[in-house]
Design a protein around this motif. Structure first.
Motif, PDB file in Angstrom:
ATOM      1  N   PHE A 128     -12.899  22.675  15.475  1.00 53.83           N
ATOM      2  CA  PHE A 128     -14.308  21.979  15.631  1.00 53.83           C
ATOM      3  C   PHE A 128     -14.964  22.540  14.541  1.00 53.83           C
ATOM      4  CE2 PHE A 128     -18.746  22.331  17.188  1.00 53.83           C
ATOM      5  CZ  PHE A 128     -19.005  20.990  17.536  1.00 53.83           C
ATOM      6  N   ARG A 129     -15.412  21.837  13.422  1.00 60.58           N
ATOM      7  CA  ARG A 129     -16.149  22.404  12.413  1.00 60.58           C
ATOM      8  C   ARG A 129     -17.390  21.838  12.382  1.00 60.58           C
ATOM      9  NH1 ARG A 129     -13.541  26.676  10.280  1.00 60.58           N
ATOM     10  NH2 ARG A 129     -14.746  26.290   8.368  1.00 60.58           N
ATOM     11  N   THR A 130     -18.263  22.773  11.960  1.00 62.25           N
ATOM     12  CA  THR A 130     -19.661  22.408  11.702  1.00 62.25           C
ATOM     13  C   THR A 130     -20.399  22.778  10.486  1.00 62.25           C
ATOM     14  OG1 THR A 130     -20.413  24.316  12.923  1.00 62.25           O
ATOM     15  CG2 THR A 130     -20.230  22.366  14.529  1.00 62.25           C
ATOM     16  N   GLY A 169      -8.896  17.797  14.684  1.00 62.60           N
ATOM     17  CA  GLY A 169     -10.141  17.970  15.797  1.00 62.60           C
ATOM     18  C   GLY A 169     -11.044  17.325  15.307  1.00 62.60           C
ATOM     19  N   VAL A 170     -12.517  18.014  15.369  1.00 66.87           N
ATOM     20  CA  VAL A 170     -13.840  17.335  15.348  1.00 66.87           C
ATOM     21  C   VAL A 170     -14.499  17.731  14.186  1.00 66.87           C
ATOM     22  CG1 VAL A 170     -16.013  17.033  16.597  1.00 66.87           C
ATOM     23  CG2 VAL A 170     -14.044  16.911  17.934  1.00 66.87           C
ATOM     24  N   LEU A 171     -14.889  17.059  13.499  1.00 65.51           N
ATOM     25  CA  LEU A 171     -16.031  17.224  12.310  1.00 65.51           C
ATOM     26  C   LEU A 171     -17.393  16.962  12.836  1.00 65.51           C
ATOM     27  CD1 LEU A 171     -16.280  18.357   9.541  1.00 65.51           C
ATOM     28  CD2 LEU A 171     -16.355  16.259   8.864  1.00 65.51           C
ATOM     29  N   PHE A 172     -18.287  17.839  13.187  1.00 65.16           N
ATOM     30  CA  PHE A 172     -19.440  17.587  13.611  1.00 65.16           C
ATOM     31  C   PHE A 172     -20.395  17.819  12.711  1.00 65.16           C
ATOM     32  CE2 PHE A 172     -23.260  19.317  16.226  1.00 65.16           C
ATOM     33  CZ  PHE A 172     -23.635  18.228  16.528  1.00 65.16           C
ATOM     34  N   MET A 175     -11.977  13.552  14.120  1.00 63.56           N
ATOM     35  CA  MET A 175     -12.915  12.680  14.594  1.00 63.56           C
ATOM     36  C   MET A 175     -14.154  13.026  14.166  1.00 63.56           C
ATOM     37  SD  MET A 175     -13.173  12.241  18.763  1.00 63.56           S
ATOM     38  CE  MET A 175     -14.685  11.423  19.378  1.00 63.56           C
ATOM     39  N   LEU A 176     -14.994  12.110  13.720  1.00 64.05           N
ATOM     40  CA  LEU A 176     -16.470  12.472  13.254  1.00 64.05           C
ATOM     41  C   LEU A 176     -17.255  12.289  14.566  1.00 64.05           C
ATOM     42  CD1 LEU A 176     -18.329  12.987  10.652  1.00 64.05           C
ATOM     43  CD2 LEU A 176     -18.601  10.585  10.541  1.00 64.05           C
TER      44      LEU A 176
END
Lengths: 509, 360
Positions: A270-272, A300-303, A343-344
């Motif tokens: 999970f990257r922010t 994973g997720v790019l937030f 996933m954006l």
């Protein structure tokens, strides 16, 4: 005397073999290191000298020539310290054993002779293994990372002294293979959807997003819990397979952000990145062509919190990775490709002041400001975002003391089922999820009946949807149908999908 | 395009002297014995306008054909104060513009008009009021006039365009400029739905600050009455209201939220003139003696299924949050989403933002 040892160096996510050759001759004492070594590599001279002396050996007052072959590839990083030190002891006759020829040496030395950890052990070992190498000597700190690679013999050493003892015949045990599954159980996410009270709409939308691999945008005032919701998204994504985990670990290992106590990535990233992020930090680059946030979010997720605050340039560079699911970082001397299948999830305030459409507070923005703010998100980028979710900051636990909330585990079961349906449907095709469908596949799998057709038409007319929204609606409807286990897309699915086009509906100012 | 009469040509040439105030132009037209032949009365012109402006006037008069050709190319008509198309209501006001440039359906100038003007930063409430009233006015056969400004002006025009009713937009700039630029598509919509765009300014004239009050006198002048759905304390629509009163027109004001700064202007106006109160479109129509079918049954009787009825019942006592609706009906999220969209499409329920819903 001459000594020749094997080592490995990193190029992107792959390792390449480097032969470390040492020649220690009589003559005017001197030291020459050739083979396009970068500064960090060149400075091994001082580290190796101190490490050898402090480990109780002699550093030769002779003419020393070291060659890192192949000579025309630029060598980055301190991977060769151990190989050079061991070679020095062989070339000066302080170590008399031929055992070293079986090993690949990777590791940095500290002045007191300890082996320090290096980045990228996992990709280095995998590349070396693929080239037929079987036995390795690496720093002890990197042991857990190496423990997930079966089929090789890895010896993790604490000090240079240990290495020499081992090569002289003292018996050491190789690193034991760890079990990925049990690691996963041990190291979970730490957040869960059951911690988020209320926000039923947003949760449902995120469930759909994950089920179909859709990118999503959350719109809501500051403090509405957008970040918390986004953090929970990885918890309902399908469990990472071992292969996926290895791929992610390789990237994280190269970037140097791997938790060396676990040695493998057990949870989906999970990257922010902050909105002041630079383009190289986002997509990868710098003179070492290191992986960027999009690659660190792989699997994973790019937030992107407060999406319109990012520079337009940064946002536009996201288009290639969103399209190709990988990024190519080109530098003068080399081109490196990193996977970037993420996933954006983005979030934004409804307007610069955050109160547009709010019930309690008055929005002080002019229509132009709002227009400008929303317009920062370019059409092509918005075209990659299938769901637009409205999040509000009503605190429901205060109102009714928090009722039953579903856990991530329960939601994940439904997501898994929907993913299984998609896998079955797209067998033999190059795609895994509904979000990846192209026009041809949509024609085939997104057939709708006359009822739905009418509904869509009416929605265009009444709710001011944009034409480019249709594709998004159909894809999302397909996912909703899959979640329900329905073979065909029904009008109810279309209707729900329309609910998730909030921006289209409300911002036609 | 119809050929211009000689009087039209004088008015047009006079309009070309942009430095002159409209009143000055009027006084010249009054001073001329034969409006059609200003060249014969050069002394009068020079005396009234001053030498510099007179020179400009003569110059414009001579090169008039070029300008007319330019207007023609853009499909713009000239309606001078001498033209038959010039509306009587506008003639009756004190400072009638001597020249109107018009694009679109000129016949609208002779129809019964009502102005709907208001704040540039409307609240949801203001938008709803403007839409509702505009629709009813158009339904009763009135032509709605407004200023194409951001906010409620745009809402009023859009409401007309959406139901295919003609509407008149009065601009504060030349007709070759769209201000505000984001209303370009709306402007097109107005023209394509049989509407009209007018302005007293020359081609290329920028929307300067002092143009707006001047423009407002035309909006109110054209109309039988002015409706203000919502106005902030310093709103330009208050100027329109004042002008309308000076011109002897009826002004109607819809009361607003007493806590909202966007309603301060309209509420203050109501305190000054309580008789201006309008709480439904019929109040205005009755006052203007315009017949209207007493709320035609329309297609209000939409069929609702059992779930939809449940939602509508739940919303009867005011707006509700999505979660409240779940609690009230026990539906699943996806089912409720579904019903809500259908209700929105049927026009029964509005999504009012922040996951709140209300009866439309």
């Amino acid at each position: 005397m001459l000594a020749k040892l094997k080592s490995y160096a990193l190029d992107g996510l792959n390792g390449y073999a480097v032969d470390v050759e040492l020649d220690v001759n009589s003559g005017v004492p001197g030291y020459e290191l050739v083979g396009l070594a970068s500064t960090a590599t060149k400075e091994s001279k001082e580290r190796v000298r101190s490490a050898i002396k402090n480990s109780g050996y002699n550093y030769p007052a002779k003419r020393i020539t070291i060659n890192l072959a192949p000579a025309d590839t630029k060598k980055e990083g301190p991977f060769f310290d151990v190989a050079i030190a061991v070679g020095m002891l062989i070339a000066t006759g302080q170590l008399e054993s031929n055992l070293y020829k079986q090993f690949v040496f990777i590791g940095e030395l500290s002045l007191d002779g300890k082996l320090r950890s290096v980045h990228g052990i996992m990709p280095l070992l995998i590349s070396a293994m693929q080239r037929g190498e079987k036995r390795f000597i690496i720093p002890a700190v990197n042991a857990s990372e190496a423990s997930f690679i079966a089929g090789i013999e890895v010896y993790a050493m604490d000090t240079l002294r240990d290495v020499i003892d081992f090569l002289s015949g003292v018996v050491y045990q190789p690193v034991e293979i760890s079990d990925f599954k049990s690691k996963c159980v041990e190291h979970g996410y730490g957040v869960d959807f059951s911690d988020v009270k209320g926000q039923t709409v947003a949760k449902r939308a995120l469930e759909i997003a994950v089920a179909g691999g859709h990118n999503a945008l959350m719109i809501g005032p500051p403090g509405a819990g957008k970040t918390m919701l986004a953090k929970c998204v990885p918890t309902i994504m399908p469990q990472m397979s071992f292969e996926e985990a290895i791929e992610v670990t390789k990237i994280h290992s190269v970037a140097g952000i791997l938790d060396s106590s676990i040695g493998i990535v057990t949870t989906r990233p999970f990257r922010t990145p902050h909105h002041t992020t630079t383009v190289p930090a986002l997509v990868g680059g710098g003179n070492k062509a290191t992986p960027g946030e999009v690659s660190l979010a792989h699997g994973g997720v790019l937030f992107l919190d407060e999406m319109p605050e990012y520079t337009r340039h940064a946002l536009e560079t996201l288009r290639q990775p969103l399209e190709d699911r990988k990024v190519t970082v080109a530098r003068v001397l080399r081109t490196v490709e990193y996977p970037a299948n993420f996933m954006l999830i983005a979030s934004m305030n409804p307007c610069p002041c955050g109160n547009y459409g709010s019930k309690e507070n008055v929005c002080t923005c002019t229509p132009q400001q709002i227009h400008h703010y929303v317009n920062k998100l370019s059409g092509p980028l918005m075209d990659r975002i299938d769901l637009q979710i409205e999040v509000d900051n009503i605190t429901y636990e205060e109102l009714r003391g928090g009722g039953e909330t579903e856990s991530s585990e329960q939601i994940k079961k439904r997501v898994d089922a929907a993913r299984a349906i998609q896998r079955e449907r797209y067998k033999g095709l190059d795609i895994l999820t509904n979000a990846e469908m192209n026009a041809k596949e949509m024609d085939k799998y997104c057939q709708i009946d006359a009822d739905s057709e009418r509904l869509l038409e009416k929605a265009f007319e009444k709710l001011g949807l944009s034409a480019r929204g249709t594709t998004r609606i159909l894809k999302v409807a397909r996912t909703i149908a899959d979640l329900e286990g329905s073979e065909n897309i029904k009008s109810t699915h279309i209707a729900e999908a329309i609910q998730y086009r909030g921006i289209d509906r409300k911002y036609h100012l | 395009m119809k050929t211009l009469t000689s009087a039209d040509r004088t008015a047009l040439a006079l309009q070309c002297v942009e430095e002159l105030a409209n009143r000055k132009k009027q006084s010249l037209l009054d001073a001329l014995k034969d409006v059609g032949k200003p060249l014969l009365e050069k002394a009068v012109v020079t005396k009234t306008l001053g030498e510099e402006n007179a020179a400009k006037f003569f110059k414009a008069y001579e090169s008039l054909d070029d300008y007319v050709a330019k207007l023609d190319a853009l499909g713009i008509d000239c309606v001078s104060i001498y033209s038959d198309a010039y509306p009587q209501r506008l003639l009756d006001i004190d400072d009638s513009p001597i020249m109107l440039f018009a694009k679109g359906n000129i016949a609208l100038l002779k129809t019964d008009m009502i102005a709907v003007v208001g704040t540039r930063r409307p609240t949801r409430y203001g938008i709803k009021v403007a839409e509702e009233f505009t629709r009813e006015f158009a339904h009763a056969g009135l032509t709605v006039a407004s200023g194409l400004a951001r906010g409620l002006d745009g809402v009023a025009h859009r409401a007309c365009v959406q139901q295919g009713a003609p509407t008149v937009a009065v601009l504060a700039c030349g007709l070759d400029i769209c201000y505000p630029p984001e209303h370009a598509s709306l402007l097109e919509g107005i023209l394509s739905s049989g509407g009209l765009v007018i302005s007293e300014y020359m081609l290329g004239a920028k929307p300067l600050q002092y143009h707006f009050p001047e423009r407002n006198r035309i909006i109110s002048g054209l109309s039988r009455a002015v409706l203000i759905p919502e106005a902030a304390r310093k709103s330009g629509s208050l100027i329109t209201a004042r002008l309308a009163i000076e011109q002897g027109k009826d002004v109607f004001v819809v009361p607003g939220n007493i806590f909202s700064p966007e309603s301060e202007g309209s509420n203050a106006l109501l305190r000054e003139m309580p008789h201006a109160l309008a709480i439904m479109p019929e109040d205005v129509l009755d006052c203007l003696h315009i017949s209207h079918d007493s709320s035609p049954a329309e297609d209000k009787s939409v069929e609702l299924d059992i779930f939809e009825t449940q939602i509508v019942d739940a919303l009867h006592d005011g707006e509700k949050h999505f979660e409240d609706l779940i609690a009230a009906t026990g539906m699943t999220v996806s089912a409720l989403n579904n019903v809500l969209i259908n209700l929105q499409l049927k026009g029964v329920v509005d999504d009012i933002g922040g996951n709140f819903y209300a009866l439309a």
